[in-house]
Design a protein around this motif. Structure first.
Motif, PDB file in Angstrom:
ATOM      1  N   CYS A  20      -5.795  12.459  -0.580  1.00 57.94           N
ATOM      2  CA  CYS A  20      -6.170  11.656   0.475  1.00 57.94           C
ATOM      3  C   CYS A  20      -5.320  11.467   1.919  1.00 57.94           C
ATOM      4  O   CYS A  20      -4.538  10.542   1.439  1.00 57.94           O
ATOM      5  CB  CYS A  20      -7.105  10.370   0.728  1.00 57.94           C
ATOM      6  SG  CYS A  20      -7.509  10.001   2.254  1.00 57.94           S
ATOM      7  N   MET A  21      -5.385  11.636   2.648  1.00 57.40           N
ATOM      8  CA  MET A  21      -4.050  11.922   4.034  1.00 57.40           C
ATOM      9  C   MET A  21      -4.402  11.101   4.684  1.00 57.40           C
ATOM     10  O   MET A  21      -5.589  10.361   5.069  1.00 57.40           O
ATOM     11  CB  MET A  21      -3.597  13.041   4.637  1.00 57.40           C
ATOM     12  CG  MET A  21      -3.139  13.181   6.009  1.00 57.40           C
ATOM     13  SD  MET A  21      -1.218  13.177   5.173  1.00 57.40           S
ATOM     14  CE  MET A  21      -1.181  14.790   4.163  1.00 57.40           C
ATOM     15  N   LYS A  67     -10.890  18.548   3.453  1.00 59.73           N
ATOM     16  CA  LYS A  67      -9.994  19.405   4.428  1.00 59.73           C
ATOM     17  C   LYS A  67     -10.207  20.822   3.316  1.00 59.73           C
ATOM     18  O   LYS A  67     -10.076  22.040   4.044  1.00 59.73           O
ATOM     19  CB  LYS A  67      -8.857  18.723   4.833  1.00 59.73           C
ATOM     20  CG  LYS A  67      -8.957  17.893   5.727  1.00 59.73           C
ATOM     21  CD  LYS A  67      -9.228  17.913   6.833  1.00 59.73           C
ATOM     22  CE  LYS A  67      -8.874  19.975   7.347  1.00 59.73           C
ATOM     23  NZ  LYS A  67      -9.085  20.082   8.981  1.00 59.73           N
ATOM     24  N   ASN A  98      -8.724  17.410  -1.260  1.00 59.89           N
ATOM     25  CA  ASN A  98      -8.232  16.884   0.003  1.00 59.89           C
ATOM     26  C   ASN A  98      -9.160  16.725   1.119  1.00 59.89           C
ATOM     27  O   ASN A  98     -10.184  17.467   1.478  1.00 59.89           O
ATOM     28  CB  ASN A  98      -6.913  18.405   0.251  1.00 59.89           C
ATOM     29  CG  ASN A  98      -6.207  19.062  -1.052  1.00 59.89           C
ATOM     30  OD1 ASN A  98      -5.369  18.415  -0.603  1.00 59.89           O
ATOM     31  ND2 ASN A  98      -6.920  19.630  -1.346  1.00 59.89           N
ATOM     32  N   LEU A 137      -9.090  14.037   4.752  1.00 59.14           N
ATOM     33  CA  LEU A 137      -8.467  13.554   5.799  1.00 59.14           C
ATOM     34  C   LEU A 137      -8.927  12.124   6.041  1.00 59.14           C
ATOM     35  O   LEU A 137     -10.324  11.767   6.768  1.00 59.14           O
ATOM     36  CB  LEU A 137      -8.287  13.949   6.645  1.00 59.14           C
ATOM     37  CG  LEU A 137      -7.320  13.846   8.255  1.00 59.14           C
ATOM     38  CD1 LEU A 137      -6.009  13.114   7.967  1.00 59.14           C
ATOM     39  CD2 LEU A 137      -7.567  14.826   8.528  1.00 59.14           C
ATOM     40  N   PHE A 163      -4.181  20.562   6.518  1.00 55.28           N
ATOM     41  CA  PHE A 163      -4.359  18.588   7.091  1.00 55.28           C
ATOM     42  C   PHE A 163      -5.179  18.631   8.596  1.00 55.28           C
ATOM     43  O   PHE A 163      -5.482  17.634   9.434  1.00 55.28           O
ATOM     44  CB  PHE A 163      -3.942  17.828   6.728  1.00 55.28           C
ATOM     45  CG  PHE A 163      -4.098  17.792   4.927  1.00 55.28           C
ATOM     46  CD1 PHE A 163      -5.023  16.777   4.546  1.00 55.28           C
ATOM     47  CD2 PHE A 163      -2.953  17.773   4.315  1.00 55.28           C
ATOM     48  CE1 PHE A 163      -5.048  16.409   3.477  1.00 55.28           C
ATOM     49  CE2 PHE A 163      -3.634  18.381   2.993  1.00 55.28           C
ATOM     50  CZ  PHE A 163      -4.431  16.836   2.652  1.00 55.28           C
TER      51      PHE A 163
END
Length: 153
Positions: free
Chosen positions: A12-13, A68, A86, A88, A129
């Motif tokens: 997780c960005m 994402k 993934n 964001l 991302f």
């Protein structure tokens, strides 16, 4: 048809305007910068797992995660499939941990990411991302840890 061993992780960005939260890992075989994340615990959902991992590794509470893309490794010889989901988000609260085990949490300017040490698998997906849409990266491994086929969409 062979039985396949599935293993799932999340990443997780966390974004704060022109910065993202990265962990500076200095231990084990996975040194360098990486966004928070980790292995899913059964039976949690991928988003529950991503939220838990961010909290455990950084102290922040995240919500409103946006999917994402998928990054996966397939090892046909071992019948393994490793799937990394993934996410964001820019919706977070809390304070960064001062006592950490997975890596030192650091806010990094997005423009500086390309200059940081990180594994190729992290570097490869980083630009996606910050683009519209979702991504899929499919990596086939053979003979231990040799990338033999990569497909990005």
């Amino acid at each position: 048809m062979k039985d396949v061993n599935y293993k799932m992780w999340t990443l997780c960005m966390v974004q704060d305007e022109d910065r993202v939260l990265m962990l500076n890992r200095t231990h084990d075989n996975f040194k360098g910068y990486i966004a928070p994340g980790g292995k899913l615990e059964f039976p949690e959902s991928p988003i529950e797992g991503a939220i838990r991992e961010v909290k455990e590794e950084t102290g922040l509470i995240v919500k409103n995660l946006r999917f994402k893309g998928i990054y996966e490794y397939v090892n046909e010889e071992a019948n393994d499939r490793h799937i990394i989901l993934n996410y964001l988000t820019n919706d977070f609260s809390g304070e960064l941990l001062s006592d950490f085990t997975e890596g030192i949490p650091e806010w990094v300017k997005i423009s500086d990411l390309e200059h940081l040490p990180m594994q190729q698998s992290i570097r490869r997906r980083m630009p996606f991302f910050f683009q519209d849409g979702t991504f899929e990266i499919h990596v086939v491994w053979e003979d231990g840890e040799k990338e033999v086929h990569i497909r990005e969409t």
